[in-house]
Design a protein around this motif. Structure first.
Motif, mmCIF file in Angstrom:
data_model
loop_
_atom_site.group_PDB
_atom_site.id
_atom_site.type_symbol
_atom_site.label_atom_id
_atom_site.label_comp_id
_atom_site.label_asym_id
_atom_site.label_seq_id
_atom_site.Cartn_x
_atom_site.Cartn_y
_atom_site.Cartn_z
ATOM 1 N N ASP A 127 0.831 -1.200 0.000
ATOM 2 C CA ASP A 127 0.000 0.000 0.000
ATOM 3 C C ASP A 127 0.866 1.251 0.000
ATOM 4 O O ASP A 127 1.842 1.372 0.733
ATOM 5 C CB ASP A 127 -0.934 0.003 1.213
ATOM 6 C CG ASP A 127 -1.913 1.165 1.146
ATOM 7 O OD1 ASP A 127 -2.165 1.635 0.013
ATOM 8 O OD2 ASP A 127 -2.410 1.602 2.189
ATOM 9 N N PHE A 128 0.492 2.176 -0.873
ATOM 10 C CA PHE A 128 1.270 3.403 -1.011
ATOM 11 C C PHE A 128 0.418 4.626 -0.698
ATOM 12 O O PHE A 128 0.829 5.503 0.054
ATOM 13 C CB PHE A 128 1.827 3.481 -2.435
ATOM 14 C CG PHE A 128 2.579 4.737 -2.723
ATOM 15 C CD1 PHE A 128 3.790 4.986 -2.108
ATOM 16 C CD2 PHE A 128 2.067 5.678 -3.602
ATOM 17 C CE1 PHE A 128 4.490 6.149 -2.362
ATOM 18 C CE2 PHE A 128 2.766 6.846 -3.865
ATOM 19 C CZ PHE A 128 3.972 7.081 -3.245
ATOM 20 N N LEU A 129 -0.791 4.648 -1.257
ATOM 21 C CA LEU A 129 -1.655 5.807 -1.100
ATOM 22 C C LEU A 129 -1.979 6.070 0.368
ATOM 23 O O LEU A 129 -1.900 7.208 0.842
ATOM 24 C CB LEU A 129 -2.938 5.610 -1.918
ATOM 25 C CG LEU A 129 -3.939 6.759 -1.932
ATOM 26 C CD1 LEU A 129 -3.303 8.060 -2.377
ATOM 27 C CD2 LEU A 129 -5.121 6.427 -2.834
ATOM 28 N N SER A 133 12.541 -5.512 -0.181
ATOM 29 C CA SER A 133 11.133 -5.225 0.099
ATOM 30 C C SER A 133 10.216 -6.292 -0.496
ATOM 31 O O SER A 133 9.074 -6.430 -0.071
ATOM 32 C CB SER A 133 10.748 -3.844 -0.432
ATOM 33 O OG SER A 133 10.502 -3.897 -1.821
ATOM 34 N N LEU A 134 10.709 -7.028 -1.498
ATOM 35 C CA LEU A 134 9.866 -8.056 -2.121
ATOM 36 C C LEU A 134 9.876 -9.358 -1.327
ATOM 37 O O LEU A 134 8.976 -10.189 -1.463
ATOM 38 C CB LEU A 134 10.337 -8.344 -3.545
ATOM 39 C CG LEU A 134 10.350 -7.172 -4.528
ATOM 40 C CD1 LEU A 134 10.766 -7.664 -5.909
ATOM 41 C CD2 LEU A 134 8.992 -6.506 -4.615
ATOM 42 N N ILE A 135 10.914 -9.538 -0.500
ATOM 43 C CA ILE A 135 11.098 -10.840 0.152
ATOM 44 C C ILE A 135 9.904 -11.268 1.022
ATOM 45 O O ILE A 135 9.427 -12.395 0.882
ATOM 46 C CB ILE A 135 12.429 -10.865 0.936
ATOM 47 C CG1 ILE A 135 13.599 -10.886 -0.070
ATOM 48 C CG2 ILE A 135 12.512 -12.088 1.852
ATOM 49 C CD1 ILE A 135 14.962 -10.805 0.563
ATOM 50 N N GLY A 149 2.425 -4.730 -7.511
ATOM 51 C CA GLY A 149 1.823 -3.534 -6.934
ATOM 52 C C GLY A 149 2.794 -2.735 -6.093
ATOM 53 O O GLY A 149 2.460 -1.651 -5.608
ATOM 54 N N SER A 150 4.000 -3.256 -5.921
ATOM 55 C CA SER A 150 4.916 -2.614 -4.982
ATOM 56 C C SER A 150 5.625 -1.420 -5.608
ATOM 57 O O SER A 150 5.760 -1.315 -6.817
ATOM 58 C CB SER A 150 5.952 -3.624 -4.487
ATOM 59 O OG SER A 150 6.869 -3.884 -5.511
ATOM 60 N N ILE A 151 6.070 -0.540 -4.741
ATOM 61 C CA ILE A 151 6.796 0.632 -5.189
ATOM 62 C C ILE A 151 8.122 0.220 -5.818
ATOM 63 O O ILE A 151 8.564 0.806 -6.803
ATOM 64 C CB ILE A 151 7.041 1.579 -3.999
ATOM 65 C CG1 ILE A 151 5.708 2.147 -3.532
ATOM 66 C CG2 ILE A 151 7.983 2.701 -4.380
ATOM 67 C CD1 ILE A 151 4.998 2.979 -4.562
ATOM 68 N N PHE A 206 -3.652 4.323 -9.606
ATOM 69 C CA PHE A 206 -2.988 5.488 -9.013
ATOM 70 C C PHE A 206 -1.494 5.272 -8.785
ATOM 71 O O PHE A 206 -0.657 5.952 -9.374
ATOM 72 C CB PHE A 206 -3.664 5.859 -7.684
ATOM 73 C CG PHE A 206 -2.948 6.948 -6.939
ATOM 74 C CD1 PHE A 206 -3.118 8.271 -7.295
ATOM 75 C CD2 PHE A 206 -2.082 6.644 -5.895
ATOM 76 C CE1 PHE A 206 -2.440 9.279 -6.630
ATOM 77 C CE2 PHE A 206 -1.401 7.650 -5.222
ATOM 78 C CZ PHE A 206 -1.585 8.975 -5.594
ATOM 79 N N THR A 207 -1.167 4.293 -7.930
ATOM 80 C CA THR A 207 0.204 4.159 -7.447
ATOM 81 C C THR A 207 1.233 4.081 -8.572
ATOM 82 O O THR A 207 2.215 4.824 -8.571
ATOM 83 C CB THR A 207 0.323 2.930 -6.538
ATOM 84 O OG1 THR A 207 -0.594 3.092 -5.464
ATOM 85 C CG2 THR A 207 1.724 2.783 -5.984
#
Lengths: 285, 318
Positions: free
Chosen positions: A217-219, A259-261, B135-137, B247-248
């Motif tokens: 999640d980013f937003l 971060s993917l792990i 979906g990741s940054i 969006f992202t």
């Protein structure tokens, strides 16, 4: 050559072509991910204009530099934040979705179909409609710059998971519930001892989805977390790669790889339940 | 009131005994107890915000001062807001290109995997992996790098003898395509839903068709496709909604601004900018309702036409 041998050759050729096509396509699919991992070990100069997957030498110092981030705060903090937020929100989402799903699937209360329809409508509602007023409400009650706006709503259950679990519970024979009732179980007991253990595949499907939606999640964090100390991994990575400043690509790719792990681990451990969870939802009419 | 309630229920003609009425009440109480987490959340995080959003859409509101009612001014402003129209154009293009492509790929790969080879589970995992991480940054940031002038895409094209030096993300004509490719690349979850659907098509249909001498194409057109229409329908609606609210990825790949020349300014990104960069809460709320309208109309059209192309088996008993 007799007909039998011919057929074997034909079947084998078909098989070979099938595997060759699937592997080639699969390699193209995986290439960007592999390229990122490989870049996390390259020097800056090596990344530019280079599509090779094999680094000249393994530069582990990219990871050290990336982890340190800006020296004041390390990626350790961001990982801790992400993990906390993801685990708590996922726990809330899955547990409450299961409880709510049991209510919808098994208890013929008055107004049930109305509320179930409401839930369906919210599934189709774009987040943008509630984004602004939610922000204002959370702003008013002083929840901005805390994890509460990101976590609390999930304890109301997640529409998609509730739907998934309702479909799943409906396929469990009612006789099991009735037998438990005769044995003296009340509804909370039937839910906890009979139904809950039987919906494991749909619970796991929900855990996987929730975990990776929340982790990525980013937003949400972008709206509610403004202090770098509270940043999640995705927010930190985005700040790290700010196009306005000079970019340390190998360091970013190293933290990107890390971060993917967690997501990949959760996926590998539970992946055999995903298709099972989906097949049994009976999405097909 | 008790009589009125019982009118809708099956044994309505019989007057309820006190015990039965009590049992029914208890059922409702426990039902509401079980759904209470959702009900509370629904009221607090959906219904109340929706009502507020509706109100804000007719106001000018910057958070600091109270909202000022201004009638239809926000909606009038949209008609002359070139960025609003640009964001609509970009979003329609993005959704109408990426969704069909994604579904076709997903369906094709699901067909490919719908057979009993031992390696399938491994293949499935590989093809699903991009969707898991997509979906990741990290992936969005990597994608940006991939399509830069000195990125790996150009390096690869040069290596196989196609001279290429353009920056795909820096060129207004190609930038949106990098987002479309990113979306199509993540066809995994649609693929899994298709696969789940394919496994539920009764095997004896194929056997019967084979005995009748129907070839692969015929079997696909007359059995697989009609049987899969409910799944296609489901995927189409879900993916279109996703497409219209992207969006992202757009935020990261476009550098947060919809660059270059607003060519990647998707609707959700523009709405976000209006709300959280310019603090025009009223205007962005109005934009959100236009989005609801668009999604509502599209869903309605798909539902309306679905009678003609979605095939449901009549189910007995269940």
């Amino acid at each position: 050559m007799d007909a039998h041998t011919k057929r074997i050759i034909k079947v084998n050729t078909e098989k070979f072509i099938f595997h060759a096509v699937v592997i080639l396509l699969g390699f193209i699919m995986l290439y960007p991910i592999l390229w990122m991992i490989s870049n996390s070990f390259k020097t800056s100069a090596e990344i530019f204009g280079n599509s090779s997957l094999i680094p000249q030498s393994l530069r582990w110092d990219n990871y050290v530099r990336g982890w340190k981030f800006n020296n004041a705060i390390t990626f350790g903090t961001f990982f801790k934040n992400s993990l906390f937020y993801t685990v708590v929100a996922t726990f809330g989402a899955v547990m409450s979705s299961a409880i709510v799903a049991y209510g919808f699937a098994r208890i013929p209360f008055k107004g049930r179909s109305f509320w179930y329809a409401c839930m369906f409508v919210t599934l189709m509602l774009p987040y943008q409609v509630v984004m602004v007023p939610q922000f204002i409400i959370f702003h008013r009650i002083g929840w901005v710059n805390t994890f509460l706006p990101l976590i609390v709503p999930h304890f109301g259950g997640v529409g998609f998971f509730i739907f998934l679990m309702v479909q799943f519970i409906r396929q469990i024979p009612m006789e099991l519930d009735n037998a438990a009732k005769i044995d003296g179980c009340n509804r909370p007991m039937i839910f906890s001892y009979v139904v809950f253990p039987l919906i494991k595949p749909s619970l796991i499907t929900a855990v996987i989805f929730s975990f990776y939606w929340r982790w990525d999640d980013f937003l949400g964090p972008l709206l509610y977390l403004n202090r770098p100390r509270q940043f999640t991994v995705s927010l930190a990575l985005r700040m790290f790669s700010d196009p306005q400043s000079s970019t340390d690509w190998p360091a970013i790719f190293s933290m990107g790889t890390l971060s993917l792990i967690p997501v990949v681990l959760v996926f590998i451990i539970f992946q055999k339940y995903i298709v099972e969870g989906m097949v049994t939802t009976g999405i097909k009419g | 009131m008790g009589k009125k309630q019982s009118g809708a229920l099956s044994n309505a003609s019989l007057p309820l005994t006190r015990g039965a009425r009590r049992a029914r009440l208890m059922t409702s109480v426990s039902g509401y107890a079980f759904i209470s987490p959702w009900l509370i959340g629904f009221l607090a995080f959906s219904v109340i915000p929706i009502l507020f959003s509706l109100y804000y859409s007719f106001t000018q509101y910057d958070i600091l001062a109270s909202p000022v009612f201004n009638g239809l001014a926000n909606f009038k402003r949209m008609s002359s807001d070139t960025l609003f129209w640009q964001s609509l154009k970009v979003t329609f293009f993005y959704a109408f290109v990426s969704v069909p492509l994604r579904l076709v790929f997903a369906f094709f790969v699901a067909m490919l995997f719908n057979r009993g080879t031992r390696a399938i589970r491994f293949y499935q995992m590989i093809y699903y992996l991009p969707s898991i991480v997509g979906g990741s940054i990290a992936i969005a940031v990597m994608w940006r790098r991939l399509f830069m002038a000195d990125g790996a895409i150009n390096a690869f094209l040069n290596a196989i003898g196609i001279p290429a030096s353009t920056s795909w993300i820096g060129n207004p004509d190609t930038a949106i395509w990098t987002l479309i490719i990113l979306a199509v690349w993540q066809f995994g979850s649609s693929m899994l839903i298709f696969l789940a659907g394919l496994r539920q098509v009764p095997k004896d249909y194929y056997e019967a068709a084979e005995i009748d001498g129907a070839g692969r194409v015929k079997r696909f057109v007359h059995i697989t496709l009609p049987q899969m229409t409910p799944v296609i329908f489901f995927n189409l609606i879900m993916q279109l909604i996703n497409g219209f609210t992207v969006f992202t990825q757009a935020f990261v790949v476009s550098g947060g601004m919809g660059d270059p020349l607003n060519s990647t300014l998707v609707y959700a990104l523009y709405l976000y900018q209006r709300a959280f960069k310019y603090y025009e809460m009223g205007y962005s709320s109005a934009m959100a309702w236009i989005l609801v309208l668009i999604i509502g109309v599209m869903t309605a059209i798909i539902f309306k036409t679905s009678d003609n192309w979605v095939f449901y088996e009549t189910k007995e008993g269940k």
